[in-house]
Design a protein around this motif. Structure first.
Motif, PDB file in Angstrom:
ATOM      1  N   LEU A  48       0.860  -1.165   0.158  1.00 50.64           N
ATOM      2  CA  LEU A  48       0.021  -0.035   0.009  1.00 50.64           C
ATOM      3  C   LEU A  48       0.797   1.172  -0.001  1.00 50.64           C
ATOM      4  CD1 LEU A  48      -2.363  -1.094   2.619  1.00 50.64           C
ATOM      5  CD2 LEU A  48      -3.070  -1.116   0.336  1.00 50.64           C
ATOM      6  N   HIS A  49       0.441   2.433  -0.330  1.00 51.62           N
ATOM      7  CA  HIS A  49       1.006   3.647  -0.592  1.00 51.62           C
ATOM      8  C   HIS A  49       0.491   4.669   0.223  1.00 51.62           C
ATOM      9  CE1 HIS A  49      -1.460   4.964  -3.671  1.00 51.62           C
ATOM     10  NE2 HIS A  49      -1.372   3.933  -4.411  1.00 51.62           N
ATOM     11  N   VAL A  50       0.875   5.983   0.111  1.00 50.17           N
ATOM     12  CA  VAL A  50       0.304   6.889   0.861  1.00 50.17           C
ATOM     13  C   VAL A  50      -0.931   7.295   0.544  1.00 50.17           C
ATOM     14  CG1 VAL A  50       0.458   9.576   1.047  1.00 50.17           C
ATOM     15  CG2 VAL A  50       2.452   8.319   1.544  1.00 50.17           C
ATOM     16  N   GLY A  51      -1.346   7.077  -0.768  1.00 47.50           N
ATOM     17  CA  GLY A  51      -2.704   7.422  -1.323  1.00 47.50           C
ATOM     18  C   GLY A  51      -3.769   6.418  -0.508  1.00 47.50           C
ATOM     19  N   HIS A  52      -3.354   5.242  -0.335  1.00 49.84           N
ATOM     20  CA  HIS A  52      -4.149   4.286   0.291  1.00 49.84           C
ATOM     21  C   HIS A  52      -4.196   4.683   1.938  1.00 49.84           C
ATOM     22  CE1 HIS A  52      -2.739   1.257  -2.733  1.00 49.84           C
ATOM     23  NE2 HIS A  52      -3.900   1.680  -3.056  1.00 49.84           N
ATOM     24  N   GLU A 215     -32.073   0.574  -1.355  1.00 49.07           N
ATOM     25  CA  GLU A 215     -31.380   2.010  -1.132  1.00 49.07           C
ATOM     26  C   GLU A 215     -30.262   1.825  -0.629  1.00 49.07           C
ATOM     27  OE1 GLU A 215     -31.924   5.212  -2.018  1.00 49.07           O
ATOM     28  OE2 GLU A 215     -33.742   4.461  -3.127  1.00 49.07           O
ATOM     29  N   VAL A 216     -28.904   2.400  -1.117  1.00 44.62           N
ATOM     30  CA  VAL A 216     -27.549   2.267  -0.853  1.00 44.62           C
ATOM     31  C   VAL A 216     -26.939   3.514  -1.083  1.00 44.62           C
ATOM     32  CG1 VAL A 216     -27.201  -0.402  -0.840  1.00 44.62           C
ATOM     33  CG2 VAL A 216     -26.695   1.165  -2.638  1.00 44.62           C
ATOM     34  N   TYR A 217     -25.761   3.788  -0.362  1.00 49.25           N
ATOM     35  CA  TYR A 217     -25.458   5.097  -0.544  1.00 49.25           C
ATOM     36  C   TYR A 217     -23.719   5.164  -0.654  1.00 49.25           C
ATOM     37  CZ  TYR A 217     -29.792   5.721   2.114  1.00 49.25           C
ATOM     38  OH  TYR A 217     -30.994   5.996   2.472  1.00 49.25           O
ATOM     39  N   GLY A 218     -23.277   6.195  -1.340  1.00 52.53           N
ATOM     40  CA  GLY A 218     -22.011   6.420  -1.681  1.00 52.53           C
ATOM     41  C   GLY A 218     -21.564   7.782  -1.178  1.00 52.53           C
ATOM     42  N   LEU A 219     -20.070   7.723  -0.674  1.00 51.88           N
ATOM     43  CA  LEU A 219     -19.386   8.783  -0.088  1.00 51.88           C
ATOM     44  C   LEU A 219     -18.184   8.567  -0.799  1.00 51.88           C
ATOM     45  CD1 LEU A 219     -19.653  10.182   3.311  1.00 51.88           C
ATOM     46  CD2 LEU A 219     -17.638   9.786   2.331  1.00 51.88           C
ATOM     47  N   THR A 220     -17.634   9.785  -1.334  1.00 55.64           N
ATOM     48  CA  THR A 220     -15.981  10.044  -1.408  1.00 55.64           C
ATOM     49  C   THR A 220     -15.248  10.892  -0.762  1.00 55.64           C
ATOM     50  OG1 THR A 220     -16.473  11.871  -2.978  1.00 55.64           O
ATOM     51  CG2 THR A 220     -16.548   9.633  -4.044  1.00 55.64           C
ATOM     52  N   PHE A 221     -14.094  10.497  -0.338  1.00 54.52           N
ATOM     53  CA  PHE A 221     -13.349  11.683   0.297  1.00 54.52           C
ATOM     54  C   PHE A 221     -12.493  12.325  -0.323  1.00 54.52           C
ATOM     55  CE2 PHE A 221     -10.676   7.764   0.622  1.00 54.52           C
ATOM     56  CZ  PHE A 221     -11.709   6.777   1.006  1.00 54.52           C
ATOM     57  N   THR A 222     -11.761  13.317   0.131  1.00 54.52           N
ATOM     58  CA  THR A 222     -10.935  14.294  -0.180  1.00 54.52           C
ATOM     59  C   THR A 222      -9.687  13.545  -0.761  1.00 54.52           C
ATOM     60  OG1 THR A 222     -12.090  16.057   1.410  1.00 54.52           O
ATOM     61  CG2 THR A 222      -9.815  16.500  -0.014  1.00 54.52           C
ATOM     62  N   LEU A 223      -9.245  13.823  -1.841  1.00 54.43           N
ATOM     63  CA  LEU A 223      -7.918  13.277  -2.417  1.00 54.43           C
ATOM     64  C   LEU A 223      -6.838  13.893  -1.720  1.00 54.43           C
ATOM     65  CD1 LEU A 223      -8.614  12.666  -6.240  1.00 54.43           C
ATOM     66  CD2 LEU A 223      -8.435  10.974  -4.279  1.00 54.43           C
ATOM     67  N   LEU A 224      -5.809  13.388  -1.190  1.00 60.36           N
ATOM     68  CA  LEU A 224      -4.574  14.083  -0.811  1.00 60.36           C
ATOM     69  C   LEU A 224      -3.816  14.567  -1.988  1.00 60.36           C
ATOM     70  CD1 LEU A 224      -3.564  14.168   1.926  1.00 60.36           C
ATOM     71  CD2 LEU A 224      -2.088  12.034   1.391  1.00 60.36           C
ATOM     72  N   THR A 225      -3.819  15.856  -2.058  1.00 69.46           N
ATOM     73  CA  THR A 225      -3.475  16.699  -3.102  1.00 69.46           C
ATOM     74  C   THR A 225      -2.387  17.693  -2.580  1.00 69.46           C
ATOM     75  OG1 THR A 225      -4.985  18.196  -3.612  1.00 69.46           O
ATOM     76  CG2 THR A 225      -5.016  15.993  -4.739  1.00 69.46           C
ATOM     77  N   THR A 226      -1.491  18.333  -3.610  1.00 67.81           N
ATOM     78  CA  THR A 226      -0.623  19.257  -3.230  1.00 67.81           C
ATOM     79  C   THR A 226      -1.354  20.788  -3.632  1.00 67.81           C
ATOM     80  OG1 THR A 226       0.422  19.368  -5.521  1.00 67.81           O
ATOM     81  CG2 THR A 226       1.513  18.058  -3.802  1.00 67.81           C
ATOM     82  N   MET A 232      -0.466  13.728  -3.689  1.00 64.66           N
ATOM     83  CA  MET A 232       0.790  13.581  -2.965  1.00 64.66           C
ATOM     84  C   MET A 232       0.963  12.140  -2.898  1.00 64.66           C
ATOM     85  SD  MET A 232      -0.043  16.313   0.288  1.00 64.66           S
ATOM     86  CE  MET A 232       1.454  15.932   1.151  1.00 64.66           C
ATOM     87  N   GLY A 233       2.262  12.095  -2.427  1.00 68.99           N
ATOM     88  CA  GLY A 233       2.987  10.514  -2.221  1.00 68.99           C
ATOM     89  C   GLY A 233       3.907  10.385  -3.382  1.00 68.99           C
ATOM     90  N   LYS A 234       4.380  11.267  -3.974  1.00 70.61           N
ATOM     91  CA  LYS A 234       5.244  10.851  -4.914  1.00 70.61           C
ATOM     92  C   LYS A 234       6.822  11.474  -4.743  1.00 70.61           C
ATOM     93  CE  LYS A 234       3.093   8.545  -8.175  1.00 70.61           C
ATOM     94  NZ  LYS A 234       3.513   6.966  -8.725  1.00 70.61           N
ATOM     95  N   THR A 235       7.731  10.808  -4.795  1.00 72.73           N
ATOM     96  CA  THR A 235       9.191  11.365  -4.735  1.00 72.73           C
ATOM     97  C   THR A 235       9.874  10.922  -5.940  1.00 72.73           C
ATOM     98  OG1 THR A 235      10.217   9.640  -3.640  1.00 72.73           O
ATOM     99  CG2 THR A 235       9.175  11.053  -2.242  1.00 72.73           C
ATOM    100  N   GLU A 236      11.208  11.616  -6.184  1.00 68.21           N
ATOM    101  CA  GLU A 236      11.914  11.125  -7.360  1.00 68.21           C
ATOM    102  C   GLU A 236      12.239   9.492  -7.296  1.00 68.21           C
ATOM    103  OE1 GLU A 236      15.427  13.502  -6.715  1.00 68.21           O
ATOM    104  OE2 GLU A 236      14.703  15.170  -7.805  1.00 68.21           O
ATOM    105  N   LYS A 237      12.085   9.110  -6.204  1.00 70.27           N
ATOM    106  CA  LYS A 237      12.229   7.564  -5.977  1.00 70.27           C
ATOM    107  C   LYS A 237      10.916   6.673  -6.544  1.00 70.27           C
ATOM    108  CE  LYS A 237      15.243   5.548  -3.264  1.00 70.27           C
ATOM    109  NZ  LYS A 237      15.788   5.494  -1.921  1.00 70.27           N
TER     110      LYS A 237
END
Length: 410
Positions: A48-52, A215-226, A232-237
């Motif tokens: 898993l990475h920072v996005g997860h 009846e079911v429901y969906g919810l999205t959460f804020t993406l981690l962005t600059t 977010m979650g990327k480096t040169e490596k």
């Protein structure tokens, strides 16, 4: 310390909620019963990475309020690949690769979510997707989807110019079917996901209504962005991984310690349990206060992902390096092999490349020309400089810019 009776109010207050299919109904549901919800994780890598991590944070918040998470491993959907946010088709993985990746996910998730005694479920959509009869699937599921409407979805629309394969076009149907299957078998009432999953989540909500009048429901959460809107979650490596073998605890700590000043309050809100009053009290115009907040963010997240012991080590190393003591015991390191040396030495450009500190020799030359590379405290001015085997056996400390330290040894 702020307290909440309803987890929805807490998620909303911390800025985690991006979109919701019916906010009033969802808030009422989460406040009146223990809800089973799910988040899907396609097994495209062996960690898993920072996005997860943001998704795991949401799962933990929900579980702390008594709700039941389902971590759905995408053993089936990974065989197809989600086109969302991708400019090209994903690499096709083998079933064995996907199974290995899913097993790695299981181990990592268990650090954040309590799967004991049915408090959370871990399932794999390979169990129902891999054995589907295609004709039956088209007749039961495909009939409910309008191609015209699908093509307006962001996940497909952005790919049309470069080309969208038919196999990827099936992804929305498969993810929607997951929601239907989980609703039928586990009583799952909600699907959560990043905001880029909105179209796929809506597909599942509508499919449940059309097939079962449920009846079911969906919810999205804020993406981690600059602040520029990039994830977010990327480096040169590459990606910032949760696996300590892929991203060391010190590198993980330093990633958060070095984020842009403008992002620190948002990251504390989204990723930690630090009280909102404390976060909002940070003086964003005071450099000392911002640095203290970054250090707190890095320490909190390293403790959560790795351990308090690793966070303590990373903090001590970072402070010693900042003060000029340069204790190399816990800094990230690269071990070279003898075949990477020529005549008992290695060029500084090759050394920087091997350590993952630059993506290319061209950028290495540019950094040296700008005075941005030090070896054992000495500024490198000559891009043809070589480092001898004897020095490497003792280990050399590379300093890149003002904040990045890396030990290279043989």
């Amino acid at each position: 310390m702020r307290t909440y009776d309803n987890v929805f109010d807490m998620l909303k207050d911390r800025g985690l909620v991006a979109q919701c299919t019916d906010e009033e109904a969802v808030r009422k549901l989460l406040g009146s019963e223990k809800v089973t919800f799910y988040i899907g994780f396609d097994a495209t890598a062996d960690s898993l990475h920072v996005g997860h991590f943001l998704q795991l944070v949401v799962m933990k918040h929900m579980q702390d309020y008594g709700h039941r998470p389902i971590a759905l491993l995408g053993g089936g959907t990974t065989m197809v690949g989600d086109p969302t946010g991708k400019t090209d088709m994903r690499k096709m993985l083998t079933r064995e690769d996907i199974q290995h990746n899913a097993d790695c996910f299981r181990r990592q998730m268990s650090k954040f979510v309590d799967f004991s005694d049915g408090k959370a479920l871990m399932m794999d959509n390979a169990d129902w997707l891999l054995n589907l009869n295609y004709i039956d699937f088209l007749r039961e599921i495909g009939v409910h989807f309008s191609v015209n409407k699908m093509l307006t979805a962001e996940c497909f629309r952005t790919r049309l110019e470069r080309g969208l394969s038919f196999i990827e076009f099936n992804y929305m149907l498969m993810q929607s079917y997951d929601f239907l299957k989980l609703a039928r078998e586990t009583g799952c009432k909600m699907e959560f996901g990043g905001n880029d999953q909105w179209s796929n989540i809506i597909g599942g909500v509508e499919l449940n209504r059309r097939c079962d009048q449920r009846e079911v429901y969906g919810l999205t959460f804020t993406l981690l962005t600059t602040k520029e809107g990039k994830k977010m979650g990327k480096t040169e490596k590459g990606a910032v991984w949760l696996d300590p073998e892929k991203t060391s605890p010190y590198e993980f700590f330093q990633y958060w310690r070095n984020i842009d000043d403008a992002e620190v309050q948002n990251c504390l809100r989204l990723l930690t349990s630090v009280d909102l009053d404390e976060i909002e009290a940070i003086d964003v115009h005071d450099g000392k206060a911002i640095n203290a907040a970054k250090e707190k963010l890095a320490y909190e997240l390293t403790s959560l992902v790795h351990s308090k012991e690793e966070a303590d080590k990373a903090l001590a190393t970072a402070r010693s390096l900042f003060s000029g003591a340069a204790d190399a015991d816990h800094m990230p390191s690269t071990t070279l092999t003898a075949d990477q040396l020529t005549d008992g030495k290695i060029g500084v450009l090759d050394l920087l490349l091997a350590a993952g500190l630059v993506p290319s020799k061209r950028e290495a030359r540019q950094l040296i020309a700008q005075g941005g590379i030090l070896l054992d405290g000495e500024k490198v001015t000559d891009p043809t400089l070589t480092v001898a085997e004897e020095a490497l056996r003792g280990g050399v400390v590379v300093k890149k810019g003002k904040k990045v330290y890396h030990k290279v040894q043989l």
